[in-house]
Design a protein around this motif. Structure first.
Motif, PDB file in Angstrom:
ATOM      1  N   LEU B 177       0.839  -1.213   0.000  1.00  0.00           N
ATOM      2  CA  LEU B 177       0.000   0.000   0.000  1.00  0.00           C
ATOM      3  C   LEU B 177       0.867   1.253   0.000  1.00  0.00           C
ATOM      4  O   LEU B 177       0.581   2.238  -0.682  1.00  0.00           O
ATOM      5  CB  LEU B 177      -0.941  -0.007   1.211  1.00  0.00           C
ATOM      6  CG  LEU B 177      -2.052  -1.066   1.207  1.00  0.00           C
ATOM      7  CD1 LEU B 177      -2.770  -1.090   2.562  1.00  0.00           C
ATOM      8  CD2 LEU B 177      -3.051  -0.819   0.086  1.00  0.00           C
ATOM      9  N   TRP B 178       1.924   1.199   0.781  1.00  0.00           N
ATOM     10  CA  TRP B 178       2.852   2.332   0.882  1.00  0.00           C
ATOM     11  C   TRP B 178       3.479   2.625  -0.490  1.00  0.00           C
ATOM     12  O   TRP B 178       3.556   3.779  -0.924  1.00  0.00           O
ATOM     13  CB  TRP B 178       3.907   1.964   1.931  1.00  0.00           C
ATOM     14  CG  TRP B 178       4.881   3.011   2.311  1.00  0.00           C
ATOM     15  CD1 TRP B 178       4.698   4.022   3.202  1.00  0.00           C
ATOM     16  CD2 TRP B 178       6.242   3.125   1.842  1.00  0.00           C
ATOM     17  NE1 TRP B 178       5.852   4.761   3.312  1.00  0.00           N
ATOM     18  CE2 TRP B 178       6.811   4.239   2.503  1.00  0.00           C
ATOM     19  CE3 TRP B 178       7.029   2.391   0.954  1.00  0.00           C
ATOM     20  CZ2 TRP B 178       8.127   4.638   2.292  1.00  0.00           C
ATOM     21  CZ3 TRP B 178       8.342   2.790   0.733  1.00  0.00           C
ATOM     22  CH2 TRP B 178       8.875   3.902   1.397  1.00  0.00           C
ATOM     23  N   LEU B 179       3.854   1.550  -1.200  1.00  0.00           N
ATOM     24  CA  LEU B 179       4.428   1.725  -2.540  1.00  0.00           C
ATOM     25  C   LEU B 179       3.381   2.253  -3.516  1.00  0.00           C
ATOM     26  O   LEU B 179       3.681   3.086  -4.375  1.00  0.00           O
ATOM     27  CB  LEU B 179       5.001   0.401  -3.061  1.00  0.00           C
ATOM     28  CG  LEU B 179       6.345  -0.022  -2.454  1.00  0.00           C
ATOM     29  CD1 LEU B 179       6.690  -1.446  -2.889  1.00  0.00           C
ATOM     30  CD2 LEU B 179       7.468   0.928  -2.871  1.00  0.00           C
ATOM     31  N   ALA B 180       2.132   1.770  -3.398  1.00  0.00           N
ATOM     32  CA  ALA B 180       1.051   2.267  -4.276  1.00  0.00           C
ATOM     33  C   ALA B 180       0.879   3.770  -4.065  1.00  0.00           C
ATOM     34  O   ALA B 180       0.647   4.521  -5.014  1.00  0.00           O
ATOM     35  CB  ALA B 180      -0.250   1.524  -4.004  1.00  0.00           C
ATOM     36  N   ASP B 186      -1.076   4.709 -11.640  1.00  0.00           N
ATOM     37  CA  ASP B 186      -0.601   4.434 -13.001  1.00  0.00           C
ATOM     38  C   ASP B 186       0.907   4.656 -13.128  1.00  0.00           C
ATOM     39  O   ASP B 186       1.430   4.787 -14.222  1.00  0.00           O
ATOM     40  CB  ASP B 186      -1.367   5.263 -14.038  1.00  0.00           C
ATOM     41  CG  ASP B 186      -1.125   6.757 -13.886  1.00  0.00           C
ATOM     42  OD1 ASP B 186      -0.658   7.176 -12.802  1.00  0.00           O
ATOM     43  OD2 ASP B 186      -1.404   7.505 -14.835  1.00  0.00           O
ATOM     44  N   GLY B 187       1.592   4.628 -11.992  1.00  0.00           N
ATOM     45  CA  GLY B 187       3.032   4.924 -11.990  1.00  0.00           C
ATOM     46  C   GLY B 187       3.880   3.905 -12.716  1.00  0.00           C
ATOM     47  O   GLY B 187       5.027   4.183 -13.064  1.00  0.00           O
ATOM     48  N   ILE B 193       7.888  -4.448 -12.844  1.00  0.00           N
ATOM     49  CA  ILE B 193       8.620  -4.024 -11.656  1.00  0.00           C
ATOM     50  C   ILE B 193       9.502  -5.198 -11.229  1.00  0.00           C
ATOM     51  O   ILE B 193       9.062  -6.346 -11.269  1.00  0.00           O
ATOM     52  CB  ILE B 193       7.653  -3.666 -10.500  1.00  0.00           C
ATOM     53  CG1 ILE B 193       6.785  -2.456 -10.875  1.00  0.00           C
ATOM     54  CG2 ILE B 193       8.415  -3.391  -9.203  1.00  0.00           C
ATOM     55  CD1 ILE B 193       5.697  -2.131  -9.848  1.00  0.00           C
ATOM     56  N   GLU B 194      10.754  -4.906 -10.858  1.00  0.00           N
ATOM     57  CA  GLU B 194      11.574  -5.919 -10.189  1.00  0.00           C
ATOM     58  C   GLU B 194      11.798  -5.459  -8.756  1.00  0.00           C
ATOM     59  O   GLU B 194      12.338  -4.374  -8.523  1.00  0.00           O
ATOM     60  CB  GLU B 194      12.920  -6.098 -10.909  1.00  0.00           C
ATOM     61  CG  GLU B 194      12.805  -6.885 -12.200  1.00  0.00           C
ATOM     62  CD  GLU B 194      14.171  -7.217 -12.829  1.00  0.00           C
ATOM     63  OE1 GLU B 194      15.205  -7.218 -12.116  1.00  0.00           O
ATOM     64  OE2 GLU B 194      14.181  -7.477 -14.054  1.00  0.00           O
ATOM     65  N   GLU B 217      -1.853  -2.779  -9.248  1.00  0.00           N
ATOM     66  CA  GLU B 217      -2.522  -1.582  -8.708  1.00  0.00           C
ATOM     67  C   GLU B 217      -1.715  -0.315  -8.991  1.00  0.00           C
ATOM     68  O   GLU B 217      -2.166   0.793  -8.714  1.00  0.00           O
ATOM     69  CB  GLU B 217      -2.800  -1.737  -7.209  1.00  0.00           C
ATOM     70  CG  GLU B 217      -3.618  -2.972  -6.833  1.00  0.00           C
ATOM     71  CD  GLU B 217      -4.856  -3.191  -7.675  1.00  0.00           C
ATOM     72  OE1 GLU B 217      -5.465  -2.195  -8.114  1.00  0.00           O
ATOM     73  OE2 GLU B 217      -5.197  -4.353  -7.940  1.00  0.00           O
ATOM     74  N   MET B 218      -0.492  -0.493  -9.496  1.00  0.00           N
ATOM     75  CA  MET B 218       0.301   0.649  -9.963  1.00  0.00           C
ATOM     76  C   MET B 218       0.394   0.610 -11.493  1.00  0.00           C
ATOM     77  O   MET B 218       1.218   1.275 -12.102  1.00  0.00           O
ATOM     78  CB  MET B 218       1.691   0.606  -9.331  1.00  0.00           C
ATOM     79  CG  MET B 218       1.610   0.669  -7.811  1.00  0.00           C
ATOM     80  SD  MET B 218       3.197   0.451  -6.957  1.00  0.00           S
ATOM     81  CE  MET B 218       3.433  -1.307  -7.072  1.00  0.00           C
TER      82      MET B 218
END
Lengths: 165, 419
Positions: B177-180, B186-187, B193-194, B217-218
């Motif tokens: 969630l923090w990363l989202a 749409d990041g 992503i790795e 979700e991103m």
């Protein structure tokens, strides 16, 4: 192909749950029934407001969320001729092409509700007849143009048997 | 120049030197559909003029979204899937077996370095075990079943390095969630992503699935991790065919490298109605909760239920709150029973439902009422997601959901840490 119609404007991040809710999508393969509920949670009477040939115009990340193909199909069966957005979520974008619904990635900022547009899919050009302005669309990869030209992936594979790059 | 994991896997499966931006046709190792997407795939398969799937051993269909069927129309679609599965000899998981994203890696269908597609957006979950796995629609699944192949645009890759260890009481869900919140909804669109770094090394494989699950979700196409000894061990125990891992080269080209120190991450909550609308739990404490949900492809595994049971054991769900628990698979349910986890949850007042998607997608099993607040371990909180556009969905970790259903309001789970 040249499309002409009026715009129906939405905001950013319109997700597939808004396009067609899970309340309806798992019940039926009758896309005419699903089309009656398109965008219902955002604009309750949207399905009735649409005139055949209208465009959906939106901001960034249109179609984010689930992989449900009911989303492009509900839009298509509701009479929308193409979706124009500043950017699309990737699964939705691919699904639209596979189902023969044209998607146009362009800078939609400035297009207003009810504007009359002329969209030339082959040239990738958009003319806003109401405002007298022109826009350029991001080009489709050739494999996608080929699929769209045949009306979708099912027809494409029926004709070709496999993917041709 | 070196390659990313995506470039390597797509090269190995297409026979060309695949680089970001290029379009390739690649052989698939596996493909999957669920009951929301398979019926349309079957229809498209027939429309393509196909009669047999190219390799039945590489295809699975799962009934998890509406399981068992709540409606006559759904039953008709389920019957269509059962008939297709029998006719084609593909693997079929009927009601009660679990959520596709728990089942597919659990039942030995995947090996590290595989390329697979699933007709469900959270197919990116298996990136946690080094599989390039991505969500597609029904027609792409039909094309894959017919030809054994699919076309892909080789994605660019964002590398996310997560240094340090997560503090106590903070779960991989909080990190997701923090990363989202950092990257936004749409990041990472069109990109892979790795994930790497000490925080990943320290995580269990189950916790890693949670992080990869939420890559979409991103906007991401895949949420990949390298397979370390822990991942390989997990894959061996769960029936992988081969154990050859794929790593990105030191000189691989990343579109961006983001490095975060995770020791300051707090329990996070996504507020209605978007996943990237996040805040630390402390800012939301006191918001009334009417229903809690523990389960889904994000957080319905044994470790998740165990975290919740650790907080709920010997306590009671608030009398004004309902708690729905949906184990992510039958195996999770059985292990949870054997270890007393399910008993702890049920004794605390949880309503246990069939292994599967539970109430996440709004088809059944706990549609919220008008004006109600739900706190859920799921991955999406869009308006109407759970079947009622007049409800409000908060997303959180199993620990935060457990603490919140005891209090009847959003609660920091660190209050419940054992001394």
């Amino acid at each position: 192909m040249i499309l002409r119609g009026k715009t129906r404007v939405f905001g950013d991040h319109v997700n597939t749950d808004y396009i067609i809710s899970g309340r309806y999508k798992f019940k039926t393969l009758d896309m005419r029934e699903l089309a009656r509920h398109v965008m219902e949670d955002l604009r309750p009477d949207f399905a009735e407001e649409i005139e055949t040939g209208d465009f959906i115009v939106a901001g960034i990340n249109f179609g984010c969320g689930s992989s449900r193909e009911q989303a492009p199909l509900a839009i298509k069966y509701a009479g929308i001729s193409a979706v124009l957005a500043s950017s699309f979520a990737r699964i939705f974008y691919r699904n639209c092409i596979n189902k023969g619904l044209p998607v146009v990635e362009c800078d939609t900022w400035g297009i207003a509700e009810g504007d009359e547009l002329e969209v030339d899919l082959g040239k990738g050009s958009i003319t806003n007849l109401t405002q007298g302005t022109n826009l350029k669309a991001a080009p489709l990869p050739s494999v996608m143009s080929a699929i769209l030209a045949e009306g979708g992936l099912a027809a494409y594979l029926k004709n070709h048997g496999s993917f041709e790059l | 120049m070196g390659k990313t994991i995506s470039e390597k896997i797509l090269s190995a499966h297409s026979g060309v030197d695949a680089r970001a931006g290029q379009i390739v046709v690649a052989q698939l190792d596996f493909m999957m559909g669920q009951d929301g997407t398979s019926p349309l795939a079957i229809e498209a398969f027939r429309e393509m003029g196909a009669s047999r799937v190219s390799d039945p051993a590489k295809v699975a269909m799962v009934i998890d979204h509406s399981a068992p069927s709540p409606l006559e129309g759904v039953s008709r679609l389920h019957a269509l899937m059962r008939e297709f599965a029998r006719e084609q000899g593909i693997t079929f998981y009927d009601i009660g077996q679990g959520v596709c994203h728990c089942l597919i890696p659990e039942r030995g269908h995947l090996s590290p370095g595989d390329l697979m597609v699933g007709a469900d957006s959270h197919t990116c979950t298996y990136g946690a075990v080094n599989v390039f796995a991505t969500g597609v629609g029904s027609t792409d699944l039909a094309a894959a079943m017919m030809t054994g192949k699919l076309w892909f645009k080789v994605p660019q890759t964002i590398r996310i390095i997560l240094d340090g260890a997560l503090p106590e009481g903070v779960c991989s869900k909080d990190l997701a969630l923090w990363l989202a919140g950092k990257l936004t909804a749409d990041g990472a669109t069109y990109m892979a992503i790795e994930y790497e770094g000490e925080a990943i090394d320290e995580m269990s494989v189950e916790a890693r699935f949670t992080l990869s699950n939420m890559a979409v979700e991103m906007g991401a196409k895949a949420g990949l991790m390298e397979a370390d000894a822990k991942a390989l061990q997990w894959m061996r125990e769960h029936g992988a065919r081969t154990l050859e891992r794929v790593e990105s080269d030191p000189d691989a080209s990343f579109v961006e490298t983001l490095e975060y120190r995770v020791h300051e991450v707090e329990p996070m909550v996504a507020k209605p109605h978007t996943v990237d609308n996040v805040a630390p739990v402390g800012e939301l404490e006191g918001i009334r909760i009417d229903q809690g949900v523990i389960g889904t492809c994000t957080n319905g595994r044994v470790e998740d239920l165990e975290i919740a049971a650790g907080i709920l054991r010997g306590r009671r769900v608030n009398p004004d709150v309902r708690l729905v628990v949906a184990p992510a698979s039958q195996r999770v349910l059985l292990e949870g029973m054997d270890r007393g986890i399910i008993r702890d949850l049920v004794e605390a007042g949880a309503a246990l439902v069939t292994p599967g998607c539970g109430p996440c997608v709004g088809t059944h099993n706990g549609v919220p009422g008008d004006g109600e607040n739900v706190i859920s371990t799921a991955n999406r909180n869009f308006k109407g997601r759970m079947g009622n556009p007049n409800a409000f969905i908060y997303l959180a970790s199993p620990a935060t959901v457990a603490a919140s259903v005891i209090e009847g309001s959003i609660t920091d789970p660190r209050r419940y840490l054992s001394p």
